[in-house]
Design a protein around this motif. Sequence first.
Motif, PDB file in Angstrom:
ATOM      1  N   UNK A  25      14.433   6.450  -4.787  1.00 36.04           N
ATOM      2  CA  UNK A  25      13.185   5.833  -4.342  1.00 36.04           C
ATOM      3  C   UNK A  25      12.826   4.638  -5.219  1.00 36.04           C
ATOM      4  N   UNK A  26      13.029   4.761  -6.525  1.00 39.55           N
ATOM      5  CA  UNK A  26      12.733   3.662  -7.442  1.00 39.55           C
ATOM      6  C   UNK A  26      13.674   2.481  -7.191  1.00 39.55           C
ATOM      7  N   UNK A  27      14.954   2.763  -6.979  1.00 39.99           N
ATOM      8  CA  UNK A  27      15.916   1.686  -6.703  1.00 39.99           C
ATOM      9  C   UNK A  27      15.574   0.960  -5.409  1.00 39.99           C
ATOM     10  N   UNK A  28      15.182   1.709  -4.387  1.00 36.59           N
ATOM     11  CA  UNK A  28      14.804   1.098  -3.115  1.00 36.59           C
ATOM     12  C   UNK A  28      13.563   0.235  -3.296  1.00 36.59           C
ATOM     13  N   UNK A  29      12.603   0.712  -4.075  1.00 35.46           N
ATOM     14  CA  UNK A  29      11.378  -0.045  -4.330  1.00 35.46           C
ATOM     15  C   UNK A  29      11.693  -1.364  -5.030  1.00 35.46           C
ATOM     16  N   UNK A  30      12.555  -1.322  -6.025  1.00 35.88           N
ATOM     17  CA  UNK A  30      12.935  -2.546  -6.744  1.00 35.88           C
ATOM     18  C   UNK A  30      13.671  -3.493  -5.802  1.00 35.88           C
ATOM     19  N   UNK A  31      14.572  -2.963  -4.985  1.00 34.43           N
ATOM     20  CA  UNK A  31      15.312  -3.807  -4.038  1.00 34.43           C
ATOM     21  C   UNK A  31      14.363  -4.487  -3.057  1.00 34.43           C
ATOM     22  N   UNK A  32      13.365  -3.755  -2.575  1.00 32.48           N
ATOM     23  CA  UNK A  32      12.405  -4.351  -1.637  1.00 32.48           C
ATOM     24  C   UNK A  32      11.566  -5.433  -2.317  1.00 32.48           C
ATOM     25  N   UNK A  33      11.160  -5.195  -3.561  1.00 28.12           N
ATOM     26  CA  UNK A  33      10.380  -6.202  -4.294  1.00 28.12           C
ATOM     27  C   UNK A  33      11.205  -7.472  -4.489  1.00 28.12           C
ATOM     28  N   UNK A  34      12.472  -7.308  -4.830  1.00 24.45           N
ATOM     29  CA  UNK A  34      13.337  -8.477  -4.993  1.00 24.45           C
ATOM     30  C   UNK A  34      13.517  -9.205  -3.666  1.00 24.45           C
ATOM     31  N   UNK A  35      13.673  -8.448  -2.613  1.00 24.65           N
ATOM     32  CA  UNK A  35      13.857  -9.065  -1.305  1.00 24.65           C
ATOM     33  C   UNK A  35      12.596  -9.811  -0.865  1.00 24.65           C
ATOM     34  N   UNK A  36      11.434  -9.237  -1.121  1.00 22.56           N
ATOM     35  CA  UNK A  36      10.183  -9.915  -0.785  1.00 22.56           C
ATOM     36  C   UNK A  36      10.044 -11.216  -1.565  1.00 22.56           C
ATOM     37  N   UNK A  37      10.527 -11.239  -2.802  1.00 21.63           N
ATOM     38  CA  UNK A  37      10.488 -12.468  -3.595  1.00 21.63           C
ATOM     39  C   UNK A  37      11.402 -13.532  -3.001  1.00 21.63           C
ATOM     40  N   UNK A  38      12.519 -13.099  -2.425  1.00 22.88           N
ATOM     41  CA  UNK A  38      13.448 -14.049  -1.797  1.00 22.88           C
ATOM     42  C   UNK A  38      12.847 -14.626  -0.514  1.00 22.88           C
ATOM     43  N   UNK A  39      12.180 -13.789   0.264  1.00 25.10           N
ATOM     44  CA  UNK A  39      11.673 -14.197   1.570  1.00 25.10           C
ATOM     45  C   UNK A  39      10.196 -14.591   1.519  1.00 25.10           C
ATOM     46  N   UNK A  40       9.836 -15.406   0.544  1.00 27.58           N
ATOM     47  CA  UNK A  40       8.456 -15.870   0.459  1.00 27.58           C
ATOM     48  C   UNK A  40       8.197 -16.919   1.532  1.00 27.58           C
TER      49      UNK A  40
END
Length: 69
Positions: A25-40
Amino acid sequence: MTESATVTAAAGYIPQAVERALRLDQRISVARQLQEAIFTDFPRTDRVEITAQLADRPGYQSSLRPPTA
């Protein structure tokens, strides 16, 4: 296998499974945060339209997608 042995075995496996699930769950959360930063969102202007496309590595299948607006 007796009921007592079954309960003892489950008592050993359950904490491991919960720990793995929390780590995932923590890894998925970090991956989503990184992805949101990419797709600003890009800045909006009247004179220029800005678009972008993410190019994945060849053969790479991502299970994560950009957030929807």
